[in-house]
Design an enzyme around this catalytic site. Structure first.
Site, PDB file in Angstrom:
ATOM      1  CG  ASN A  51     -13.217  -0.486 -57.511  1.00  0.00           C
ATOM      2  OD1 ASN A  51     -13.995  -0.766 -58.417  1.00  0.00           O
ATOM      3  ND2 ASN A  51     -12.294   0.460 -57.643  1.00  0.00           N
TER       4      ASN A  51
ATOM      5  CG  ASP B 174      -9.418   6.651 -53.003  1.00  0.00           C
ATOM      6  OD1 ASP B 174      -9.642   7.503 -53.878  1.00  0.00           O
ATOM      7  OD2 ASP B 174     -10.316   6.137 -52.311  1.00  0.00           O
TER       8      ASP B 174
ATOM      9  N   PRO C 160      -2.891   9.639 -58.287  1.00  0.00           N
ATOM     10  CG  PRO C 160      -2.583   9.572 -60.595  1.00  0.00           C
ATOM     11  CD  PRO C 160      -2.223   8.849 -59.340  1.00  0.00           C
ATOM     12  CG  ASP C 161      -8.384  13.863 -56.891  1.00  0.00           C
ATOM     13  OD1 ASP C 161      -9.199  13.742 -57.824  1.00  0.00           O
ATOM     14  OD2 ASP C 161      -8.729  14.118 -55.722  1.00  0.00           O
ATOM     15  CB  ILE C 162      -8.182  11.544 -62.782  1.00  0.00           C
ATOM     16  CG1 ILE C 162      -7.062  10.504 -62.723  1.00  0.00           C
ATOM     17  CG2 ILE C 162      -8.453  11.948 -64.230  1.00  0.00           C
ATOM     18  CD1 ILE C 162      -7.447   9.153 -63.300  1.00  0.00           C
ATOM     19  CG  LEU C 163     -13.486  14.878 -60.204  1.00  0.00           C
ATOM     20  CD1 LEU C 163     -14.160  15.141 -61.541  1.00  0.00           C
ATOM     21  CD2 LEU C 163     -14.463  14.249 -59.217  1.00  0.00           C
TER      22      LEU C 163
ATOM     23  CE  LYS D 173     -15.399  12.361 -55.452  1.00  0.00           C
ATOM     24  NZ  LYS D 173     -15.627  10.918 -55.731  1.00  0.00           N
TER      25      LYS D 173
ATOM     26  CE  LYS E  62     -12.163  14.232 -55.096  1.00  0.00           C
ATOM     27  NZ  LYS E  62     -10.862  13.581 -54.905  1.00  0.00           N
TER      28      LYS E  62
ATOM     29  CG  PHE F 164     -20.097   9.132 -61.210  1.00  0.00           C
ATOM     30  CD1 PHE F 164     -21.172   8.253 -61.195  1.00  0.00           C
ATOM     31  CD2 PHE F 164     -19.941   9.971 -62.305  1.00  0.00           C
ATOM     32  CE1 PHE F 164     -22.077   8.207 -62.243  1.00  0.00           C
ATOM     33  CE2 PHE F 164     -20.835   9.942 -63.355  1.00  0.00           C
ATOM     34  CZ  PHE F 164     -21.919   9.053 -63.325  1.00  0.00           C
TER      35      PHE F 164
END
Length: 399
Positions: free
Chosen positions: A208, A276, A303-306, A337, A341, A323
Site C-alpha cells: 500500500n 488485510d 492476522p488482526d494484530i490490533l 472499527k 476491534k 488507526f
C-alpha cells in the site's frame, strides 16, 4: 540535554567496541562526562589508551586494582553516574546481568548500581536469536533495563541479520531519551508503522502507499517525552527515528510476532497500514505470463494484530490506540472499527486521493474514543504526533 551529565560507559568485548570510541566523542561534544570501564576482552579490540584519551578520564578495568579502589571504590563508581551505558552489550554481559553474576569489575558495577542502565546489544545473529539470549533480554526488560537496538545488517563474521550494535548517534539519542525528565519517563510504548509487503511470488508483492511518516513521528514524539519506545516497522520509505528500539519486518505475520514479543508495554500505538490479505498458498517460483490467460490469485486473511492485542485477557496494554484510514464516512466507519476491534482510541483520517494524506507530509485526523469524536485541524504529521503523544502521557499519568 547532556550538559553536565555523567555517563558510566561499560565497553564489552566485541568487534563493535570500536564504535565506543566514536560514542565517547559524540557524548563529550554534547557536554557529557564519560567514565569508561573496559572488560578484559574489550582491550582485545580497542586500547585503554585510546579510550582514556578520548574520554579524558581514567579507564577502569580491574576489580582488585588497589590504587583505583583507594581513589574511587567500585560501589561509588557504580552510583555517581546519571546513566550506566553498556556498549557493546555482549551476550556474555547480558547473561551475567540477567543472572546477577559479579565476577569482574563490569558485572560487579552493574549489580551494585542504583542508576538506570541502557544496553546496546552487539553479537552474532545466531547468538542474538538464541533462546537463552531472548530469555535474558526478557528478564532484563522486566528488571527495567533499557535497550537500544540491535540493528539488522551484515556481520563481521559474514552473516546477516539482527545483532549489529546501534550506531553512536542512535545510542546518543537513546541516552538523551533515557535522561529526559518528561511525563513519559518510566513508560514503555510500542509503536507500529509503515506498510507490510505480502509476497505473491518471489518477485511480486501486495503493498500500500503508507510511507511510515506518521508512525515515525509518533515514536519520535513519545521518546522526546521520556518514553522507552519499541518501534516495529514494515518496509517504510521514511527512515526510523533515532533513540528507539527498531524492529524491522516485512509481512503482517512477522509484525504480529514482533508485537507479541515486545509485550508487556504500557501503551500500544498501531499506526502501521497492515495488509488485510495474503496469498492463500506460498508460491516459491516466479509466476509466468501466459498469453491470453490471467493468473488466479487466491487470498486468505492476515492476522488482526490490533484486535488480538485489544482483546487480550492478560498482558493487555493500559492504552491501545488503533488507526483507521478511510475514504468514505470516516467518523462512522472509525467508530464502528473501535467497537469491533476493542481498542481504546482510534485515530481516523480520510485518505482519499484528493486529500494527499497517504504518503504526504500533513494529516487531518479525528480522535475516536469512548467519549465520542474529536476533530483535529489539518496539520503537519509531526504536530499530530506531538499532540497525540501529549494526550497519551496525560491519560497514562506518571509511571
Amino acid at each position: 540535554m547532556l550538559k553536565a551529565k555523567r555517563i558510566l560507559l561499560i565497553i564489552g568485548g566485541g568487534i563493535a567496541a570500536y564504535k565506543a570510541l566514536d560514542l565517547i566523542r559524540r557524548l563529550r561534544e554534547r557536554g557529557a562526562a564519560v567514565t569508561p570501564v573496559m572488560t578484559s576482552a574489550a582491550d582485545e579490540f580497542v586500547t585503554p589508551l585510546s579510550v582514556s584519551a578520548l574520554a579524558g578520564e581514567t579507564v577502569y578495568t580491574d576489580l582488585f586494582d588497589l590504587t583505583n579502589e583507594a581513589e574511587m571504590g567500585h560501589i561509588q563508581l557504580s552510583r555517581v553516574a546519571d546513566l550506566v551505558v553498556v556498549a557493546p552489550g555482549t551476550a556474555d554481559l547480558m547473561a551475567k546481568m540477567a543472572g546477577g553474576l559479579a565476577n569482574d569489575l563490569a558485572s560487579t558495577l552493574l549489580l551494585a548500581t542504583d542508576t538506570p542502565v541502557l544496553v546496546a546489544p552487539a553479537m552474532n545473529v545466531r547468538m542474538w536469536e538464541h533462546a537463552a539470549t531472548q530469555r535474558n533480554l526478557a528478564t532484563l526488560r522486566g528488571d527495567g533495563v533499557l535497550f537500544v537496538g540491535p540493528n539488522e545488517g551484515d556481520m563481521a563474521c559474514g552473516e546477516y541479520g539482527p545483532g549489529r550494535m546501534s550506531e553512536p548517534l542512535e545510542i546518543v539519542a537513546a541516552i538523551e531519551a533515557a535522561l529526559a525528565d518528561g511525563p513519559m519517563k518510566g513508560r514503555r510504548v510500542l509503536v507500529t508503522s509503515g506498510p507490510t509487503h505480502e509476497p505473491i511470488d518471489p518477485v511480486r508483492y501486495i503493498a500500500n502507499r503508507s510511507s511510515g511518516a506518521q508512525g515515525t513521528a509518533i515514536a519520535r514524539a513519545l521518546a522526546a517525552l521520556g518514553a522507552e519506545v519499541v518501534f516495529v516497522t514494515g518496509p517504510a520509505t521514511v527512515p526510523p527515528p533515532e533513540g528507539v528500539e527498531v524492529i524491522r519486518v516485512e509481512t503482517a505475520r512477522q509484525m504480529r510476532d514482533a508485537v507479541l514479543a515486545a509485550l508487556p508495554v504500557d501503551a500500544g500505538v498501531f499506526a502501521a497500514a497492515v495488509a488485510d490479505w495474503r496469498m492463500a498458498e506460498e508460491v516459491t517460483s516466479k509466476m509466468k505470463k501466459v498469453a491470453g490467460k490471467l493468473p488466479a490469485l487466491a487470498f486468505t486473511e492476515n492476522p488482526d494484530i490490533l484486535a488480538e492485542v485489544s482483546k487480550m485477557t492478560q498482558g493487555r496494554p493500559a492504552l491501545v490506540v488503533g488507526f483507521a484510514a478511510e475514504t468514505d464516512d470516516v467518523e462512522a466507519n472509525a467508530t464502528a472499527k473501535r467497537l469491533r476491534k476493542g481498542c481504546d482510541w482510534i485515530v481516523a483520517n480520510d485518505v482519499s486521493p484528493a486529500t494527499g494524506i497517504m504518503g504526504g507530509a500533513e494529516n487531518a485526523v479525528t480522535l475516536i474514543s469512548g467519549a465520542g469524536a474529536e476533530v483535529w485541524p489539518r496539520m503537519d504529521k509531526s504536530e499530530v504526533a506531538v499532540r497525540l503523544a501529549s494526550r497519551i502521557a496525560e491519560t497514562l499519568g506518571p509511571a
